[in-house]
Motif scaffolding. Structure first.
Motif, short mmCIF file in Angstrom:
data_model
loop_
_atom_site.label_atom_id
_atom_site.label_comp_id
_atom_site.label_asym_id
_atom_site.label_seq_id
_atom_site.Cartn_x
_atom_site.Cartn_y
_atom_site.Cartn_z
N ARG A 203 44.44 32.27 43.45
CA ARG A 203 45.06 32.71 42.64
C ARG A 203 45.80 31.63 42.84
NH1 ARG A 203 45.96 37.98 43.12
NH2 ARG A 203 47.94 38.76 43.07
N ARG B 117 50.62 30.91 29.37
CA ARG B 117 48.66 31.45 29.66
C ARG B 117 47.79 31.14 29.17
NH1 ARG B 117 48.78 38.23 29.58
NH2 ARG B 117 46.64 38.27 29.16
N ASN C 254 51.30 28.58 36.55
CA ASN C 254 52.90 29.07 36.11
C ASN C 254 53.49 28.09 36.97
OD1 ASN C 254 51.23 31.17 35.15
ND2 ASN C 254 51.83 32.57 36.88
N ILE D 169 35.53 34.79 36.15
CA ILE D 169 37.39 34.29 35.91
C ILE D 169 38.36 34.80 37.98
CG2 ILE D 169 39.57 35.24 35.46
CD1 ILE D 169 38.28 35.12 32.88
N GLN D 170 37.56 36.18 38.52
CA GLN D 170 38.00 36.64 39.63
C GLN D 170 38.43 35.72 40.93
OE1 GLN D 170 36.84 40.20 39.88
NE2 GLN D 170 39.06 40.98 39.49
N TRP E 22 46.49 29.46 39.95
CA TRP E 22 47.08 30.45 38.76
C TRP E 22 48.76 30.08 39.21
CZ3 TRP E 22 46.13 32.75 34.56
CH2 TRP E 22 44.79 33.57 34.39
N LEU F 280 40.27 41.93 32.72
CA LEU F 280 41.37 41.49 33.38
C LEU F 280 43.04 42.01 32.93
CD1 LEU F 280 39.54 38.71 35.11
CD2 LEU F 280 40.03 40.98 36.26
N SER F 281 42.78 42.75 31.81
CA SER F 281 44.18 42.60 31.17
C SER F 281 45.09 43.53 32.35
CB SER F 281 44.30 43.47 29.94
OG SER F 281 45.11 43.29 29.39
N SER F 282 46.68 42.94 31.97
CA SER F 282 47.40 43.39 32.50
C SER F 282 47.50 44.98 31.75
CB SER F 282 48.28 43.02 33.17
OG SER F 282 49.07 42.48 31.59
N GLN G 6 39.34 47.25 41.68
CA GLN G 6 39.97 46.19 40.12
C GLN G 6 41.04 45.30 40.51
OE1 GLN G 6 38.75 46.78 37.57
NE2 GLN G 6 40.42 45.83 35.61
N ASN G 7 41.17 44.35 40.47
CA ASN G 7 42.24 43.04 40.87
C ASN G 7 42.97 43.01 39.08
OD1 ASN G 7 44.02 41.20 41.63
ND2 ASN G 7 41.70 40.50 42.14
N PRO G 8 44.03 42.93 38.49
CA PRO G 8 44.46 42.18 37.37
C PRO G 8 44.67 41.09 37.53
CG PRO G 8 45.64 43.99 37.90
CD PRO G 8 44.86 43.91 38.90
N LEU G 9 44.18 40.09 36.76
CA LEU G 9 44.82 39.07 36.81
C LEU G 9 46.48 38.31 37.29
CD1 LEU G 9 44.10 37.29 33.44
CD2 LEU G 9 43.50 37.52 35.32
N PRO G 10 46.62 37.40 37.53
CA PRO G 10 48.59 37.75 38.92
C PRO G 10 48.83 37.48 37.88
CG PRO G 10 46.86 35.97 39.33
CD PRO G 10 46.03 36.59 38.39
N PHE G 11 49.24 38.20 36.57
CA PHE G 11 50.75 37.70 35.74
C PHE G 11 51.48 38.48 35.85
CE2 PHE G 11 47.23 36.50 33.20
CZ PHE G 11 46.66 37.41 32.87
N LYS G 12 51.20 39.77 36.13
CA LYS G 12 52.18 40.49 35.87
C LYS G 12 53.35 40.03 36.42
CE LYS G 12 49.95 45.23 37.25
NZ LYS G 12 49.27 46.22 37.83
#
Lengths: 373, 395
Positions: free
Chosen positions: B292, B305, B299, B287-288, B295, B118-120, A9-15
């Motif tokens: 990185r 987003r 950002n 998406i993964q 993104w 993939l949500s935070s 599990q690797n959440p999107l990197p906008f935490k």
């Protein structure tokens, strides 16, 4: 067939980086970081919690509080009166032996039960990496022979049980296991054939794979059940289960061939050249050098193919073979129990789920071992 | 080109002198093809013999005979007096009806679930994961039977559920408000499609000009004119009527509106939910697969987003997503053949009935295979074309 790389599990990197500095106890901090990080997130969380709570309450009401666990005999009146409000789990103690073993003689049902345990033990043993040795082939042969003896009987003091009385979980496991056990070598041969330099062999293999993969499995099963007898010479009458089994072997062979081909393509060219330089024959080169590497590359997608295949065996319901799903469907033909099919399907769904979930967890673990980062 | 005679002769000699490996290869091929031909010939001669013993004629002449098979759910006018050929066409349309709508819905739902995974938001991602695991690990046929039983367990027409005005859910299926389709309406729909195509062409030209001189051009006035204005004009000109008929309960059944039969509805739900679980996993892994750094860079530019997802991540993810998605579309189409288990008459179900009525197993199965191979080929060609279009152009 999907080969999904299931990374951890690797959440999107906008935490937000802020979450680390939020004051409060661990629980509060966790909640704020994971459920209430932003306005949108909070709204979603609240909505989901409300929805979940509602679903949970009605599920518990239906499945536990209002449920009936046993009724005397076939008196399902009590169950009928709570239909829609509560589950009638009483159908399970009544029907579970039929669902699991079909019409196998009642007093002999310890034999198919033992067969199921043998299968599970066999799967367990085969999943150990340290056990992947030549002896495993012998273990498989012995286990499959034991299964045959237990199911058929006729020797060692066991009464003979003909094939048309087999049913339920053992049939599902037999179809899946034998299908894979014979489909796997077939798949290897076809995959090698598809990459061969000989045009006639290559086109035969392509034709086979594309024809099988291009049509629905049901049409193959129809073919096995209606067309197969047409193709046999007079007097040769192959059993229905065996015909379905042959269809499954052909089907598994085509799908596994494509997975293995993917693995073959991943073996570097240099390995072929090195083997050729050593003067190895075609079979030695592939058996000792290329295939072991190729198969190692594709173990996770192979396991995924196994899962898909295990589920697909349920399609024999359509040609009337008594696998686990068919026995489930048949068990509720009984008018007294007919309204409670949802309960039976949940039970059988759980059995399938346990097997498939175990396999998919296993595939994920193998993948994690293969790519430690 | 001029080739001297001695050289040509030498080449010919080369061609005919095989080395040892080539001879072995040739022998292998002869042997394998020989065995394959022998098996096919053996089976074929048995089949011919058995067919003549059972007095079953071969060939497709039966397609012209009266089918005498009722088909409940059709879009095409059909009666049991029609020939088998028409029954097959009805079946093919029914298969496409499930497959096309199923593919669209499974893609939309699967993409949403994949993004949700993939949500935070922890709860959302966990729920999406449960959805995927649960649906992936239970056989589709079991799920289909489950939905069908649930549909049958719904209240009768008189006590139908009414979630929104004009929508009824009962054991007769799902009933929705509809617009009666007359010829004029079809022309308007054609006008919308034509407008969309024109808009697509125009957009490409505007983009090309923007690339050339850097000036931003507005698209929405054209979009409005082509997709809304033009069809509206056509609608007005032809006098198309767009009054919605609301279904009504009269006596024991519904009148008006669009009915989705329980069989169709159960099949659609099962196919969509099952396939969407696989689509979700494909979307997630796609998406993964986007580095990185993409993104982070987006950002750093302060982009929103949703904009990052739409314009930067998804286009790159699509390259990973399209090939496995193609096989999911093919799977969904093939799986629609499970219709036979709940009595929805798709092409496989109709072929099966034909087979039982006429005994012409080989022809019926050949028809099924032909239909599915054609559909599969169509989907593959389209997806490969799309894949080639979005593929990374390496300069």
């Amino acid at each position: 067939m999907t080969s999904i790389t299931d990374a951890p599990q690797n959440p999107l990197p906008f935490k937000s980086a802020r979450s680390r500095k939020i004051p409060g106890g661990r629980v509060i901090r966790w909640l704020r970081a994971n459920l209430f990080a932003s306005v949108t997130s909070s709204v979603i969380s609240v909505l989901l919690i409300a929805l979940l709570a509602k679903a949970f309450v009605s599920l518990v009401q239906w499945g536990y509080w209002n449920a009936i666990w046993s009724v005397p005999g076939d008196q399902t009146g009590a169950c009928r009166s709570i239909r829609g409000l509560g589950a009638c789990w009483a159908v399970l103690p009544e029907k579970y032996r039929f669902i699991l073993f079909g019409t196998y003689p009642f007093s002999e049902q310890w034999r198919p039960a033992l067969v199921c345990l043998t299968f599970i033990a066999l799967f367990y043993v085969s999943s150990r990496r340290s056990w992947w040795r030549k002896e495993l082939v012998a273990v498989w042969a012995a286990a499959l022979a034991l299964i045959g003896v237990l199911m058929w009987g006729g020797i060692a003091g066991l009464t003979y049980v003909s094939q048309d009385r087999w049913g339920g979980l053992p049939v599902t496991l037999i179809l899946a296991t034998f299908g894979l056990a014979f489909g796997f070598p077939l798949g290897i041969v076809v995959a090698l054939g598809r990459r061969s330099k000989l045009p006639a062999i290559r086109s035969l293999c392509v034709l086979y794979v594309e024809l099988i993969r291009g049509v629905p499995l049901i049409s193959l099963l129809f073919m096995a059940s209606v067309m197969f007898p047409l193709f046999m010479p007079d007097g040769v009458n192959i059993d229905k289960l065996l015909r379905a089994q042959i269809a499954f072997v052909l089907y598994a062979g085509a799908y596994l061939a494509e997975v293995i081909r993917g693995g073959l393509q991943a073996v570097p060219r240099g390995q072929h050249d090195a083997a050729d330089a050593l003067g190895l024959s075609y079979w030695k080169k592939n058996g000792l050098i290329i295939l072991p590497q190729a198969i190692r590359h594709v173990i996770p997608p192979l396991v995924n193919t196994f899962i898909a295949f295990f589920k697909d065996t349920s399609l024999v319901l359509i040609i009337g073979i008594f696998d686990l799903l068919t026995t489930a469907k048949t068990s509720i033909i009984d008018p007294a129990w007919q309204p409670f099919s949802v309960e039976v399907y949940i039970f059988v769904g759980l059995i399938y789920f346990v097997f498939c979930f175990a396999m998919s967890r296993y595939s994920r673990r193998l993948e994690a071992q293969a790519h430690p980062n | 080109m001029t080739t001297s005679t001695p050289e040509l002769r030498r080449r010919r000699q080369l061609r005919f002198s095989l080395n040892r490996q080539q001879i072995i290869g040739l022998l292998w091929q002869v042997a394998v093809v020989g065995i394959a031909v022998a098996i096919v010939a053996f089976l074929w001669s048995n089949a011919l013999h058995n067919l003549s013993v059972r007095r079953i004629s071969t060939g497709f002449a039966f397609l012209g005979r009266e089918a005498g098979m009722p088909i409940a759910d059709t879009w095409l006018a059909y009666s049991p007096r029609d020939p088998y050929a028409r029954a097959f066409i009805v079946g093919i349309i029914n298969t496409l009806r499930v497959a096309v709508i199923g593919i669209v819905l499974a893609t939309v739902i699967g993409t949403l679930i994949g993004i949700a995974r993939l949500s935070s938001n922890w709860l959302l991602s966990r729920l999406a994961a449960v959805y995927v695991e649960l649906l992936r690990d239970i056989p589709l046929l079991l799920q289909l039977l489950f939905w069908y039983v649930l549909m049958q367990g719904l209240p009768a027409a008189r006590a139908a559920w009414k979630p929104i005005e004009g929508v009824f859910l009962s054991n007769r299926g799902l009933i929705l408000p509809s617009v009666p389709i007359a010829e004029a309406n079809l022309w308007v729909i054609a006008a919308v499609v034509a407008g969309l195509i024109a808009l697509y062409v125009l957009r490409r030209q505007l983009m090309a000009r923007q690339m050339a001189d850097g000036k931003v051009r507005r698209l929405w006035p054209y979009a409005l004119a082509l997709v809304v204005g033009f069809p509206a004009l056509v609608s007005f000109g032809l006098g198309a009527s767009w009054t919605v008929t609301m279904p009504e309960l009269r006596g024991f059944n519904f009148v008006g509106g669009l009915t989705l039969a329980p069989e169709y509805f159960a099949l659609l739900i099962a196919l969509v939910t099952y396939t969407s679980a696989f689509v979700a996993e494909i979307v997630r892994s796609g998406i993964q697969a986007v580095p990185r750094g993409q993104w982070d860079a987006a950002n750093a530019l302060g982009l929103r987003r949703s904009f990052v997802l739409q314009r930067i991540v998804l286009p790159q993810a699509l390259r990973v997503i399209i090939p496995p998605m193609t096989s999911q579309y093919l799977n969904l189409t093939k799986n629609s053949s499970l219709a036979v288990a709940v009595g929805y008459q798709d092409v496989v179900s109709i072929a099966n009935t034909t087979l039982n009525q006429t005994g012409q197993a080989i022809e019926a199965i050949a028809l099924i295979m032909m239909v599915f191979l054609t559909i599969s080929l169509g989907i593959s060609l389209f997806m490969n074309w799309y894949n080639a279009r979005i593929a990374l152009v390496e300069r």
